[in-house]
Design a protein around this motif. Structure first.
Motif, PDB file in Angstrom:
ATOM      1  N   ALA A 142       0.830  -1.210   0.000  1.00 49.45           N
ATOM      2  CA  ALA A 142       0.000   0.000   0.000  1.00 49.45           C
ATOM      3  C   ALA A 142       0.862   1.257   0.000  1.00 49.45           C
ATOM      4  O   ALA A 142       0.582   2.225  -0.719  1.00 49.45           O
ATOM      5  CB  ALA A 142      -0.942  -0.010   1.196  1.00 49.45           C
ATOM      6  N   LYS A 143       1.929   1.251   0.802  1.00 52.01           N
ATOM      7  CA  LYS A 143       2.831   2.410   0.858  1.00 52.01           C
ATOM      8  C   LYS A 143       3.511   2.632  -0.497  1.00 52.01           C
ATOM      9  O   LYS A 143       3.615   3.756  -0.992  1.00 52.01           O
ATOM     10  CB  LYS A 143       3.909   2.204   1.930  1.00 52.01           C
ATOM     11  N   VAL A 144       3.992   1.535  -1.104  1.00 57.50           N
ATOM     12  CA  VAL A 144       4.662   1.633  -2.401  1.00 57.50           C
ATOM     13  C   VAL A 144       3.693   2.131  -3.467  1.00 57.50           C
ATOM     14  O   VAL A 144       4.049   2.962  -4.317  1.00 57.50           O
ATOM     15  CB  VAL A 144       5.256   0.257  -2.795  1.00 57.50           C
ATOM     16  N   THR A 145       2.449   1.656  -3.417  1.00 55.23           N
ATOM     17  CA  THR A 145       1.441   2.094  -4.379  1.00 55.23           C
ATOM     18  C   THR A 145       1.226   3.601  -4.294  1.00 55.23           C
ATOM     19  O   THR A 145       1.143   4.291  -5.325  1.00 55.23           O
ATOM     20  CB  THR A 145       0.114   1.347  -4.134  1.00 55.23           C
ATOM     21  N   ALA A 146       1.169   4.117  -3.070  1.00 50.80           N
ATOM     22  CA  ALA A 146       0.972   5.555  -2.887  1.00 50.80           C
ATOM     23  C   ALA A 146       2.184   6.347  -3.364  1.00 50.80           C
ATOM     24  O   ALA A 146       2.044   7.426  -3.949  1.00 50.80           O
ATOM     25  CB  ALA A 146       0.690   5.849  -1.420  1.00 50.80           C
ATOM     26  N   ARG A 147       3.386   5.814  -3.133  1.00 50.31           N
ATOM     27  CA  ARG A 147       4.614   6.527  -3.506  1.00 50.31           C
ATOM     28  C   ARG A 147       4.926   6.437  -4.996  1.00 50.31           C
ATOM     29  O   ARG A 147       5.358   7.402  -5.609  1.00 50.31           O
ATOM     30  CB  ARG A 147       5.819   5.956  -2.721  1.00 50.31           C
ATOM     31  N   LYS A 148       4.747   5.248  -5.586  1.00 48.23           N
ATOM     32  CA  LYS A 148       5.212   5.008  -6.962  1.00 48.23           C
ATOM     33  C   LYS A 148       4.151   5.257  -8.028  1.00 48.23           C
ATOM     34  O   LYS A 148       4.493   5.443  -9.201  1.00 48.23           O
ATOM     35  CB  LYS A 148       5.740   3.574  -7.104  1.00 48.23           C
ATOM     36  N   GLY A 149       2.872   5.202  -7.647  1.00 44.32           N
ATOM     37  CA  GLY A 149       1.816   5.495  -8.599  1.00 44.32           C
ATOM     38  C   GLY A 149       1.578   4.382  -9.611  1.00 44.32           C
ATOM     39  O   GLY A 149       2.045   3.250  -9.433  1.00 44.32           O
ATOM     40  N   PRO A 150       0.883   4.699 -10.706  1.00 44.41           N
ATOM     41  CA  PRO A 150       0.448   3.662 -11.655  1.00 44.41           C
ATOM     42  C   PRO A 150       1.504   3.218 -12.661  1.00 44.41           C
ATOM     43  O   PRO A 150       1.245   2.322 -13.456  1.00 44.41           O
ATOM     44  CB  PRO A 150      -0.723   4.342 -12.376  1.00 44.41           C
ATOM     45  N   ASN A 151       2.674   3.849 -12.656  1.00 46.66           N
ATOM     46  CA  ASN A 151       3.703   3.461 -13.624  1.00 46.66           C
ATOM     47  C   ASN A 151       5.081   3.448 -12.965  1.00 46.66           C
ATOM     48  O   ASN A 151       5.955   4.247 -13.301  1.00 46.66           O
ATOM     49  CB  ASN A 151       3.680   4.425 -14.816  1.00 46.66           C
ATOM     50  N   PRO A 152       5.284   2.521 -12.016  1.00 47.19           N
ATOM     51  CA  PRO A 152       6.554   2.510 -11.290  1.00 47.19           C
ATOM     52  C   PRO A 152       7.723   2.083 -12.182  1.00 47.19           C
ATOM     53  O   PRO A 152       7.565   1.199 -13.028  1.00 47.19           O
ATOM     54  CB  PRO A 152       6.322   1.481 -10.176  1.00 47.19           C
ATOM     55  N   PRO A 153       8.883   2.709 -12.023  1.00 46.44           N
ATOM     56  CA  PRO A 153      10.058   2.283 -12.782  1.00 46.44           C
ATOM     57  C   PRO A 153      10.587   0.961 -12.235  1.00 46.44           C
ATOM     58  O   PRO A 153      10.240   0.551 -11.123  1.00 46.44           O
ATOM     59  CB  PRO A 153      11.058   3.415 -12.544  1.00 46.44           C
ATOM     60  N   ARG A 154      11.434   0.308 -13.005  1.00 41.81           N
ATOM     61  CA  ARG A 154      12.058  -0.935 -12.516  1.00 41.81           C
ATOM     62  C   ARG A 154      12.950  -0.616 -11.317  1.00 41.81           C
ATOM     63  O   ARG A 154      13.783   0.292 -11.390  1.00 41.81           O
ATOM     64  CB  ARG A 154      12.888  -1.580 -13.622  1.00 41.81           C
ATOM     65  N   PRO A 155      12.791  -1.366 -10.215  1.00 41.96           N
ATOM     66  CA  PRO A 155      13.665  -1.121  -9.060  1.00 41.96           C
ATOM     67  C   PRO A 155      15.122  -1.398  -9.416  1.00 41.96           C
ATOM     68  O   PRO A 155      15.420  -2.325 -10.182  1.00 41.96           O
ATOM     69  CB  PRO A 155      13.168  -2.129  -8.017  1.00 41.96           C
ATOM     70  N   PRO A 156      16.059  -0.644  -8.847  1.00 43.97           N
ATOM     71  CA  PRO A 156      17.478  -0.884  -9.135  1.00 43.97           C
ATOM     72  C   PRO A 156      17.963  -2.229  -8.610  1.00 43.97           C
ATOM     73  O   PRO A 156      18.980  -2.737  -9.067  1.00 43.97           O
ATOM     74  CB  PRO A 156      18.179   0.280  -8.433  1.00 43.97           C
ATOM     75  N   PHE A 157      17.206  -2.811  -7.675  1.00 48.11           N
ATOM     76  CA  PHE A 157      17.593  -4.098  -7.087  1.00 48.11           C
ATOM     77  C   PHE A 157      16.877  -5.276  -7.746  1.00 48.11           C
ATOM     78  O   PHE A 157      16.914  -6.400  -7.249  1.00 48.11           O
ATOM     79  CB  PHE A 157      17.294  -4.102  -5.574  1.00 48.11           C
ATOM     80  N   TRP A 158      16.246  -5.048  -8.884  1.00 49.35           N
ATOM     81  CA  TRP A 158      15.460  -6.094  -9.552  1.00 49.35           C
ATOM     82  C   TRP A 158      15.853  -6.138 -11.021  1.00 49.35           C
ATOM     83  O   TRP A 158      15.955  -5.116 -11.684  1.00 49.35           O
ATOM     84  CB  TRP A 158      13.966  -5.772  -9.415  1.00 49.35           C
ATOM     85  N   GLY A 159      16.077  -7.339 -11.535  1.00 47.63           N
ATOM     86  CA  GLY A 159      16.435  -7.471 -12.938  1.00 47.63           C
ATOM     87  C   GLY A 159      16.651  -8.929 -13.308  1.00 47.63           C
ATOM     88  O   GLY A 159      16.215  -9.836 -12.604  1.00 47.63           O
ATOM     89  N   GLY A 160      17.353  -9.141 -14.408  1.00 45.88           N
ATOM     90  CA  GLY A 160      17.500 -10.485 -14.934  1.00 45.88           C
ATOM     91  C   GLY A 160      18.872 -11.085 -14.706  1.00 45.88           C
ATOM     92  O   GLY A 160      19.842 -10.394 -14.388  1.00 45.88           O
ATOM     93  N   PHE A 161      18.916 -12.396 -14.869  1.00 50.33           N
ATOM     94  CA  PHE A 161      20.159 -13.152 -14.942  1.00 50.33           C
ATOM     95  C   PHE A 161      20.104 -13.990 -16.208  1.00 50.33           C
ATOM     96  O   PHE A 161      19.056 -14.540 -16.565  1.00 50.33           O
ATOM     97  CB  PHE A 161      20.349 -14.070 -13.741  1.00 50.33           C
TER      98      PHE A 161
END
Length: 200
Positions: A142-161
């Motif tokens: 809920a907190k992230v939804t309020a902060r990031k809104g409807p189009n959140p960018p990719r988190p810097p700690f999340w990605g592919g291998f």
């Protein structure tokens, strides 16, 4: 060496893509589910199911939180093994190789293709870390939804291998346990594959 039918071809990535396409028509759930094996800095192995998102020209790609147990293990020891198993087809593919991160535009594009709730969940979850309750997790969402809104960018700690295989084995069930097995091996990406039939 005779390799026809489902084993035909000299590009193991293309064969793997063909097998996955066939599995998508026959497997009930998650035909792209794979068992991913890693080892920590001390060599202790770990395995879990993840979803394979791409069979590229030179690797098998999945996405995760870099701070997760698998992310930390791959940073400490950038080698991994993977098994794709399709019970309906009675086939499997085993591979192992070296791992690099898949970041930048490709990771951004895949992240953007996910549902909004999944994108927000990636921000909210401290994957693999202790959690006192589901309520705590949902409050963070809920907190992230309020902060990031409807189009959140990719988190810097999340990605592919990306696993760049040095070995890929294709296995198909045979009568009386006389299975068909072929293995492709090479030491580096720019070498030709050595292909060999194995005893069942």
């Amino acid at each position: 060496m005779e390799r026809d039918g489902i084993f035909a071809g000299d590009d193991p990535f293309e064969i793997a893509r063909q097998w996955l396409t066939e599995a998508e028509a026959s497997e009930i759930n998650d035909p792209n589910a794979v068992a991913l094996a890693t080892a920590d800095a001390d060599g202790l192995p770990n395995v879990r199911m993840v979803l394979l998102k791409e069979i590229a020209e030179n690797g098998f790609v999945f996405y995760t939180n870099y701070g997760s147990a698998k992310g930390q293990e791959l940073d400490a020891n950038p080698q991994a093994a993977m098994v794709l198993h399709w019970k309906s087809l009675r086939r499997q593919i085993r591979l192992r190789g070296n791992v690099t991160r898949e970041e930048g535009p490709k990771a951004d594009a895949y992240y953007a293709s996910r549902s909004l709730k999944s994108r927000l969940g990636a921000w909210a979850s401290e994957q693999s870390r202790p959690l006192d309750s589901r309520a705590t997790l949902m409050a963070e969402v809920a907190k992230v939804t309020a902060r990031k809104g409807p189009n959140p960018p990719r988190p810097p700690f999340w990605g592919g291998f990306r696993i760049a295989p040095v070995e890929i084995e294709f296995w198909a069930d045979g009568a009386f346990r006389l299975h068909d097995r072929f293995v492709w091996r090479r030491e580096t990406d720019d070498e030709s594959w050595n292909i060999q039939r194995l005893n069942p």
